[in-house]
Design a protein around this motif. Structure first.
Motif, short mmCIF file in Angstrom:
data_model
loop_
_atom_site.label_atom_id
_atom_site.label_comp_id
_atom_site.label_asym_id
_atom_site.label_seq_id
_atom_site.Cartn_x
_atom_site.Cartn_y
_atom_site.Cartn_z
N PRO A 1 1.11 -1.19 0.20
CA PRO A 1 0.28 0.38 -0.03
C PRO A 1 0.91 1.06 -0.21
N GLU A 2 0.53 2.10 -0.67
CA GLU A 2 1.01 3.61 -0.14
C GLU A 2 1.32 4.05 0.38
N LEU B 1 8.16 3.56 3.43
CA LEU B 1 8.91 2.71 4.83
C LEU B 1 9.63 1.17 4.41
N PHE B 2 8.91 0.71 3.45
CA PHE B 2 9.20 -0.48 3.37
C PHE B 2 10.67 -0.73 2.22
N ARG B 3 10.35 0.82 1.56
CA ARG B 3 12.03 0.94 0.43
C ARG B 3 12.84 1.10 2.01
N GLU B 4 12.52 1.80 2.70
CA GLU B 4 13.68 2.46 3.46
C GLU B 4 14.28 0.65 3.91
N TYR B 5 12.82 0.08 4.50
CA TYR B 5 13.37 -1.35 4.85
C TYR B 5 13.85 -2.44 4.00
N GLY B 6 13.48 -2.16 2.78
CA GLY B 6 14.20 -3.87 2.22
C GLY B 6 15.97 -2.83 1.30
N THR B 7 16.14 -1.41 1.79
CA THR B 7 17.94 -1.28 1.53
C THR B 7 18.36 -1.56 2.99
N LEU B 8 17.93 -1.50 4.13
CA LEU B 8 18.78 -1.41 5.29
C LEU B 8 19.02 -3.42 5.30
N VAL B 9 17.37 -3.72 5.06
CA VAL B 9 18.12 -5.50 5.18
C VAL B 9 18.45 -5.80 4.27
N GLY B 10 18.18 -5.44 2.81
CA GLY B 10 19.39 -6.08 2.10
C GLY B 10 21.11 -5.37 2.28
N VAL C 1 5.64 0.45 10.45
CA VAL C 1 4.78 0.03 9.72
C VAL C 1 3.57 -0.54 10.70
N PHE C 2 4.02 -0.84 11.65
CA PHE C 2 3.30 -1.76 12.81
C PHE C 2 1.93 -0.10 13.19
N GLU C 3 2.83 1.25 13.28
CA GLU C 3 1.75 2.10 13.83
C GLU C 3 1.13 2.65 12.51
N VAL C 4 1.43 2.52 11.94
CA VAL C 4 0.65 3.43 10.70
C VAL C 4 -0.25 1.99 10.35
N MET C 5 0.53 0.43 10.16
CA MET C 5 -1.13 0.14 10.19
C MET C 5 -2.43 0.27 11.44
N PHE C 6 -1.79 0.03 12.26
CA PHE C 6 -2.68 -0.41 13.53
C PHE C 6 -3.25 1.34 13.57
N GLY C 7 -2.88 2.72 13.34
CA GLY C 7 -3.34 3.87 12.80
C GLY C 7 -4.76 4.29 11.96
N ASP C 8 -4.75 5.50 12.25
CA ASP C 8 -6.08 6.13 11.64
C ASP C 8 -6.09 6.33 10.45
N GLU C 9 -4.66 6.85 9.65
CA GLU C 9 -4.92 6.43 8.44
C GLU C 9 -4.75 5.25 7.45
N TRP C 10 -4.94 4.11 8.12
CA TRP C 10 -5.02 2.90 7.57
C TRP C 10 -5.92 2.86 6.59
N ALA C 11 -6.95 2.88 5.64
CA ALA C 11 -8.02 2.12 4.89
C ALA C 11 -7.67 1.20 3.39
N GLU C 12 -6.96 0.88 4.29
CA GLU C 12 -6.69 -0.57 3.11
C GLU C 12 -7.37 -1.74 4.30
#
Lengths: 218, 218
Positions: free
Chosen positions: A114-115, A120-129, A164-175
């Motif tokens: 999701p947009e 965050l996943f871009r950062e996540y991917g770079t760090l973990v990679g 990532v979890f804060e965003v998912m559990f926050g008010d702005e998550w509409a996915e």
């Protein structure tokens, strides 16, 4: 024909590990790119190549047991051989996690992430990679100093994970629920990949120094 | 003082594994009960006892390396020692997964699992708990016939896993995103515990028969 020495066998085990390492880091990079940029074919390629990594793991293990059987190495090289078996398993598991990421990327393509959490996943991917690549370099070079960086990297990874979890559990998550579930699993696969990278590095250090990682500020 | 023989060492390794096994199956049973019946204290107990399992893993590994170093076993017992290291790691990982389940149980107590998927998780817990116990029995008794049951059990586990996700992604799910995310992670932890049980059993079979599990209809 000259009989293979213990050193020959140790070198062959290391060669197999050095073949596995880049396979695994490439699998992760490709899975991450498939996920973020909707590259379905790349996802399929990661999934298709995974059995090759499993096969390399199995070859490391057979050769390690053969080496111990023929050469009965003393404690230093023995520790290396045991560590090699363990590292091969960890690389195999990292390959599996990259394949799991690729599976979700393929299934949800072209908008697997999701947009709202994509940066965050871009950062996540770079760090973990990068952590995967450092761990593989440590495995190849036995660079203990580089190994110590992984601990700090892992804290950054944990910070992204929490966001990532804060965003998912926050008010702005509409996915909705299905996207949240896949996002949670993707986060988990990234986190586990990083954990395995840290743990593999600890293994290498132990093989090199004989010291348990706790003593080295991991 | 009599010097320890190879058989003494192999027996001591097996004793450690036989101590680990029931610790891990109990951890899972308790985590599952904490989850389904809101038993917060039980969840805390699982989390508190996990380091003991990690410590046993470390003792298996040290003793295994010592055994190979001192006795340089030939290929049969060597395979057992290598399998013991691997099984100890898998038991440690199973203990971690039980602790992860207990962490969610504690955090969401007393209603960790939404009503709508609770019967599924009861089934899931019973199935996976029984698989853990079978795997530990195989590890203790080397009963190859019992080992072959695990494959069929794992298919039942996968069926429950799919149903959990169907419910979450269906119209009747009214629990919102955070509960869905935790439910997905709980399902994943159960599934991984079962996978590790199967894989540990394959390891034992390989140590006993020298045959790769593929050849045994896994």
């Amino acid at each position: 024909m000259r009989r293979e020495t213990l050193d020959d066998n140790l070198a062959r085990i290391q060669d197999l590990l050095d073949e596995m390492g880049p396979e695994v880091t490439t699998a992760f990079r490709h899975a991450s790119s498939a996920l973020l940029d909707g590259r379905e074919r790349l996802a399929e390629q990661v999934i298709a190549r995974d059995p090759m990594i499993d096969d390399l793991r199995s070859r490391v293990e057979l050769l390690a047991v053969e080496t111990m059987n023929i050469h009965a190495p003393v404690v230093g090289p023995l520790r290396s051989v045991v560590a090699a078996i363990r590292c091969a398993h960890q690389l195999e598991r990292m390959g599996d996690l990259a394949a799991h990421i690729a599976e979700i990327a393929r299934r949800r393509s072209p908008n697997a992430v999701p947009e709202i959490v994509r940066p965050l996943f871009r950062e996540y991917g770079t760090l973990v990679g990068a952590m995967g690549e450092k761990a593989v370099t440590v495995l190849r070079t036995r660079n203990v100093v580089l190994a110590t960086e992984l601990g700090a990297d892992d804290e950054q990874v944990n910070a992204v994970h929490r966001r990532v979890f804060e965003v998912m559990f926050g008010d702005e998550w509409a996915e909705g629920v299905p996207a949240a579930v896949d996002t949670a699993l993707l986060a988990r696969f990234h986190e586990r990949f990083a954990d395995q990278a840290v743990s593999m590095t600890e293994r290498v250090i132990y093989a090199v120094t004989g010291q348990q990682p706790d003593a080295l500020s991991f």
